[in-house]
Write a protein that holds these residues in place. Structure first.
Motif, short mmCIF file in Angstrom:
data_model
loop_
_atom_site.label_atom_id
_atom_site.label_comp_id
_atom_site.label_asym_id
_atom_site.label_seq_id
_atom_site.Cartn_x
_atom_site.Cartn_y
_atom_site.Cartn_z
N ASP A 1 79.25 37.93 23.59
CA ASP A 1 79.03 36.98 22.48
C ASP A 1 78.16 35.80 22.88
OD1 ASP A 1 80.27 38.22 20.35
OD2 ASP A 1 82.24 37.30 20.71
N ILE A 2 77.71 35.78 24.14
CA ILE A 2 76.92 34.64 24.62
C ILE A 2 75.43 35.00 24.65
CG2 ILE A 2 76.57 32.99 26.52
CD1 ILE A 2 79.45 33.67 27.45
N TYR A 3 74.63 34.15 24.02
CA TYR A 3 73.18 34.32 23.99
C TYR A 3 72.58 33.11 24.71
CZ TYR A 3 74.19 37.76 20.36
OH TYR A 3 74.68 38.84 19.68
N LEU A 4 72.17 33.30 25.95
CA LEU A 4 71.64 32.19 26.71
C LEU A 4 70.19 31.92 26.32
CD1 LEU A 4 73.00 30.51 29.08
CD2 LEU A 4 71.21 31.53 30.48
N ASP A 5 69.89 30.66 26.02
CA ASP A 5 68.53 30.28 25.64
C ASP A 5 67.96 29.40 26.74
OD1 ASP A 5 66.24 29.07 24.60
OD2 ASP A 5 67.04 28.96 22.57
N PRO A 6 66.97 29.91 27.51
CA PRO A 6 66.45 29.13 28.63
C PRO A 6 65.62 27.92 28.18
CG PRO A 6 65.24 31.19 28.44
CD PRO A 6 66.32 31.22 27.38
N LEU A 7 65.46 27.71 26.88
CA LEU A 7 64.69 26.60 26.32
C LEU A 7 63.29 26.55 26.92
CD1 LEU A 7 67.29 23.70 25.96
CD2 LEU A 7 66.18 25.00 24.13
N VAL A 8 62.50 27.48 26.44
CA VAL A 8 61.12 27.60 26.91
C VAL A 8 60.33 26.36 26.53
CG1 VAL A 8 59.01 28.92 26.60
CG2 VAL A 8 61.20 30.10 26.77
N ARG A 9 59.55 25.86 27.45
CA ARG A 9 58.76 24.67 27.17
C ARG A 9 57.32 25.00 26.85
NH1 ARG A 9 61.72 21.23 31.61
NH2 ARG A 9 63.18 22.98 31.58
N THR A 10 56.54 23.95 26.65
CA THR A 10 55.19 24.12 26.12
C THR A 10 54.18 24.35 27.24
OG1 THR A 10 55.87 22.69 24.34
CG2 THR A 10 53.52 22.98 24.61
N LEU A 11 53.46 25.47 27.14
CA LEU A 11 52.48 25.83 28.16
C LEU A 11 51.45 24.72 28.36
CD1 LEU A 11 51.15 28.01 30.01
CD2 LEU A 11 49.96 28.84 27.97
N THR B 1 51.58 21.56 28.15
CA THR B 1 51.98 20.33 28.85
C THR B 1 52.81 20.59 30.11
OG1 THR B 1 53.83 20.14 27.33
CG2 THR B 1 51.90 18.82 26.83
N SER B 2 53.48 21.74 30.18
CA SER B 2 54.30 22.05 31.37
C SER B 2 54.01 23.46 31.84
CB SER B 2 55.79 21.95 31.06
OG SER B 2 56.08 20.97 30.11
N PRO B 3 52.79 23.70 32.33
CA PRO B 3 52.37 25.09 32.58
C PRO B 3 53.28 25.84 33.56
CG PRO B 3 50.77 23.52 33.48
CD PRO B 3 51.73 22.72 32.64
N GLU B 4 53.84 25.14 34.55
CA GLU B 4 54.63 25.86 35.56
C GLU B 4 55.98 26.32 35.02
OE1 GLU B 4 53.93 22.68 35.49
OE2 GLU B 4 55.93 21.79 35.42
N THR B 5 56.48 25.67 33.95
CA THR B 5 57.84 25.97 33.49
C THR B 5 57.93 27.30 32.74
OG1 THR B 5 57.54 24.84 31.38
CG2 THR B 5 58.38 23.51 33.21
N VAL B 6 56.80 27.81 32.27
CA VAL B 6 56.85 29.04 31.48
C VAL B 6 57.26 30.22 32.37
CG1 VAL B 6 55.51 30.60 30.03
CG2 VAL B 6 55.21 28.14 29.79
N VAL B 7 56.62 30.34 33.52
CA VAL B 7 56.98 31.40 34.46
C VAL B 7 58.40 31.16 34.97
CG1 VAL B 7 56.46 32.43 36.71
CG2 VAL B 7 54.61 31.89 35.13
N ASP B 8 58.76 29.88 35.19
CA ASP B 8 60.12 29.56 35.64
C ASP B 8 61.16 30.12 34.67
OD1 ASP B 8 59.24 28.24 37.84
OD2 ASP B 8 59.64 26.22 37.10
#
Ligand code: THG
Length: 266
Positions: free
Chosen positions: A157-167, A169-176
């Motif tokens: 019943d758990i849907y984890l949302d990694p909260l994707v950020r904006t390419l 302004t935060s290019p490294e976080t997308v691959v993270d």
């Protein structure tokens, strides 16, 4: 893949206007169109109305949408009073969007998840805000999963949302965020992963290419639930293709049946 239709969201001008005019018919049209296009659930968000009115508006939205569709609703609000109002009139098994690691939000939303035996989207943030590295995101995600399970919520019943950020302004976080999904999906078989995806392309031109490419990459890294526009036929075709390629579509039966329905001719 569980496809959650994103279109009944007050950040969209036409929906905002329809909500303010209590124009049920045009919102019901959007519900029916998304169901016809293959949505498995419908996100409903009325975040632009004043907080004091949100519970009443959420109740109204859930009711009018379920008058024309049997799909479960993904009740989308940071306000637990609005979540509770929508849940009280919802028929079937709802999805709560969302809980997070923030203390007050966690404590106020958890009882609703239990009372309604709901699915729940868990956002990867806590009292310290959005985690600032891949390691920190993994820790916040892991701690949320542990807490929810210890509090009696079944993994499925758990849907984890990694909260994707904006390419842009935060290019490294997308691959993270892809790597976080991959790691946590290997550690917790059966846990769901969800994303709103379109944050990724904010501020860039021709966003649909980035959204579609990112969706394919996400499916390759464990995503099994998306909040998207099901009326984008290219996107929907890519979902079926990606799931077949990931061996999540036994004998490509779904891909082939969608072909026979005409869904793939885009
Ligand atoms: N995670 C979770 N919930 C979420 C999000 C998330 N809920 C809200 C949002 N993100 C997902 N929903 C939308 C809804 C609309 C749009 C984007 C995400 C959107 N609409 C454009 C518009 O209105 O101009 C374009 C589409 C259109 O016109 O239909 O961008 O990440 N848990």
């Amino acid at each position: 893949m569980l496809i959650i239709g994103e279109k009944i969201n007050a950040t969209r001008k036409s929906i905002d206007a329809a909500i303010k005019a209590r124009d049920a018919a045009s919102i019901q049209e959007v519900a029916k169109a998304q169901e016809k296009a293959g949505a498995d659930a419908l996100d409903v968000n009325c975040g632009t109305v004043p907080a004091s009115e949100e519970p009443e508006v959420m109740r109204w939205l859930v009711k009018i949408v379920q008058e024309v569709s049997d799909l479960p609703i993904c009740i989308d609000s940071p306000n637990f009073v609005a979540l509770a109002a929508g849940l009280a009139v919802h028929k079937g098994k709802p999805i709560i969007n969302s809980i997070s690691g923030e203390t007050i939000r966690y404590q106020s939303v958890l009882p609703l998840v239990k009372e309604y035996d709901a699915g729940v989207i868990a956002l990867c943030n806590d009292d310290k805000g959005l985690p600032s590295s891949r390691k920190a995101t993994l820790e916040v995600g892991e701690s949320l999963i542990t807490r929810l399970i210890n509090d009696g919520i079944p993994l499925y019943d758990i849907y984890l949302d990694p909260l994707v950020r904006t390419l842009a302004t935060s290019p490294e976080t997308v691959v993270d965020s892809l790597e976080v999904m991959r790691e946590l999906s290997l550690r917790h078989p059966g846990l769901h992963f969800v994303s709103g995806l379109s944050n990724v392309s904010y501020g860039l031109p021709e966003r649909r290419h980035l959204n579609r490419a990112f969706m394919v990459m996400s499916i390759a890294n464990g995503l099994d639930t998306v909040i998207v526009d099901p009326l984008d036929p290219q996107l929907v075709a890519l979902i079926y293709a990606s799931e077949a390629l990931m061996n999540k579509d036994s004998f490509c039966m779904k891909y082939i049946s969608e072909y026979h329905k005409g869904t793939l001719k885009v």
